[in-house]
Design an enzyme around this catalytic site. Structure first.
Site, PDB file in Angstrom:
ATOM      1  N   ASP A   1       0.813  -1.222   0.000  1.00  0.00           N
ATOM      2  CA  ASP A   1       0.000   0.000   0.000  1.00  0.00           C
ATOM      3  C   ASP A   1       0.840   1.263   0.000  1.00  0.00           C
ATOM      4  O   ASP A   1       2.059   1.215   0.170  1.00  0.00           O
ATOM      5  CB  ASP A   1      -0.958  -0.010   1.215  1.00  0.00           C
ATOM      6  CG  ASP A   1      -0.253  -0.433   2.509  1.00  0.00           C
ATOM      7  OD1 ASP A   1       0.980  -0.355   2.578  1.00  0.00           O
ATOM      8  OD2 ASP A   1      -0.959  -0.838   3.445  1.00  0.00           O
TER       9      ASP A   1
ATOM     10  N   HIS B   1      -6.928  -5.077  10.384  1.00  0.00           N
ATOM     11  CA  HIS B   1      -6.663  -4.783   8.967  1.00  0.00           C
ATOM     12  C   HIS B   1      -5.374  -5.465   8.504  1.00  0.00           C
ATOM     13  O   HIS B   1      -4.457  -5.691   9.281  1.00  0.00           O
ATOM     14  CB  HIS B   1      -6.680  -3.285   8.663  1.00  0.00           C
ATOM     15  CG  HIS B   1      -5.515  -2.492   9.135  1.00  0.00           C
ATOM     16  ND1 HIS B   1      -5.588  -1.132   9.344  1.00  0.00           N
ATOM     17  CD2 HIS B   1      -4.245  -2.833   9.440  1.00  0.00           C
ATOM     18  CE1 HIS B   1      -4.414  -0.693   9.739  1.00  0.00           C
ATOM     19  NE2 HIS B   1      -3.579  -1.693   9.814  1.00  0.00           N
TER      20      HIS B   1
ATOM     21  N   GLU C   1      -9.520  -2.250   5.693  1.00  0.00           N
ATOM     22  CA  GLU C   1     -10.134  -1.978   6.987  1.00  0.00           C
ATOM     23  C   GLU C   1     -11.368  -2.866   7.195  1.00  0.00           C
ATOM     24  O   GLU C   1     -11.875  -3.459   6.234  1.00  0.00           O
ATOM     25  CB  GLU C   1     -10.548  -0.498   7.047  1.00  0.00           C
ATOM     26  CG  GLU C   1      -9.387   0.495   6.833  1.00  0.00           C
ATOM     27  CD  GLU C   1      -8.456   0.634   8.033  1.00  0.00           C
ATOM     28  OE1 GLU C   1      -8.400  -0.267   8.884  1.00  0.00           O
ATOM     29  OE2 GLU C   1      -7.770   1.669   8.114  1.00  0.00           O
TER      30      GLU C   1
HETATM   31  P1  PGA Z   1       2.635  -1.846  12.694  1.00  0.00           P
HETATM   32  O1  PGA Z   1       1.435  -1.770  11.686  1.00  0.00           O
HETATM   33  O2  PGA Z   1       3.594  -2.870  12.148  1.00  0.00           O
HETATM   34  O3  PGA Z   1       3.237  -0.462  12.677  1.00  0.00           O
HETATM   35  O4  PGA Z   1       2.082  -2.244  14.023  1.00  0.00           O
HETATM   36  C1  PGA Z   1       0.801  -2.944  11.281  1.00  0.00           C
HETATM   37  C2  PGA Z   1      -0.434  -2.587  10.506  1.00  0.00           C
HETATM   38  O5  PGA Z   1      -1.110  -1.604  10.854  1.00  0.00           O
HETATM   39  O6  PGA Z   1      -0.748  -3.307   9.554  1.00  0.00           O
END
Ligand code: PGA
Length: 241
Positions: free
Chosen positions: A67, A137, A142
């Site tokens: 993304d 997510h 989401e």
């Molecule tokens: P993070 O994010 O590795 O910063 O915890 C994971 C995500 O939101 O997919």
């Protein structure tokens, strides 16, 4: 799903790197799906170490990221293009033309999605690295995202913007939209490697393992995938038996 519980973040990163080193050793032109966020940083550091030790080369590797924020240019320090350069690509021998990340600027978001989705159609990703959001997510899919979605423009959930504001000077600067691979694209990867670290992820991991498969909790779709490895540290695993 295969579940591996590591003692700590270091071991989690080491285990994840060994899976990727194994894949690249077997298939030097492997196609990797990569993720941003805090969780895979340790994995990327280990891969850089292995590259420096000449254990592996990225010369023939192709990558596809999950993304990108809509509206951030590749030079923006909070863009995922920038993140990937700093955390991995600048330190290894990957060819620039082998790197694929959705563009966050340059056209209408729908055009950017279509462009990336076309690339994904022939990508044949061997292994997709994933983190997991507190709300379940994966990528920026989401809660409520249909499982059959391909690359699309997502309006980020309030809790996702809140979780990511730590990287920006204020919440107002956190983009409201992103371009993300859809769940259908993610599920097309041959193997999936989901990483979660820290006690804040424990409820999401509990729900992933014990909860039903539901669009309300996007990561639950992974139970329908034939080859998923989940690597947790002890804190992330603290709510499972
Ligand atoms: P993070 O994010 O590795 O910063 O915890 C994971 C995500 O939101 O997919």
């Amino acid at each position: 799903m295969r579940i591996i519980i590591a003692q700590d973040y270091q071991e989690l990163s080491d285990r994840a790197s060994r899976i990727i080193v194994g894949l690249i050793t077997e298939k030097p032109d492997a196609v990797l799906g990569l993720a941003t966020g805090s969780t895979p940083i340790g994995l990327y550091q280990k891969l850089i170490e292995k590259y420096r030790e000449k254990v592996l080369s990225f010369e023939k590797i192709k990558t596809f990221n999950l993304d990108e924020y809509y509206g951030l240019s590749p030079e923006h320090p909070q863009s995922y293009h920038y993140f990937m350069r700093k955390q991995l690509f600048d330190h290894v021998d990957i060819k620039p033309e082998s790197i694929n990340i959705p563009r966050g600027v340059g056209a209408e978001p729908e055009v950017l999605c279509q462009e990336y989705n076309e690339k994904l159609k022939t990508a044949n990703i061997d292994l997709q690295v994933l983190g997991i959001g507190n709300n379940g997510h994966i990528g920026f899919n989401e809660p409520g995202t249909p499982f059959d979605r391909e690359t699309f423009v997502v309006e980020l959930a309030a809790e996702t913007r809140e979780a990511n504001k730590r990287f920006f000077s204020s919440i107002d600067e956190v983009p409201r939209h992103a371009i993300t691979m859809g769940i259908k694209n993610i599920m097309e990867a041959k193997k999936i490697l989901l990483l979660a670290s820290g006690v804040s992820k424990a409820p999401a991991i509990k729900r992933l393992i014990y909860g039903p498969i539901s669009e309300e909790f996007p990561a639950s779709v992974l139970k329908n995938h034939p080859d998923v490895t989940v690597i947790l540290d002890r804190e992330a695993a603290s709510m499972i038996k």
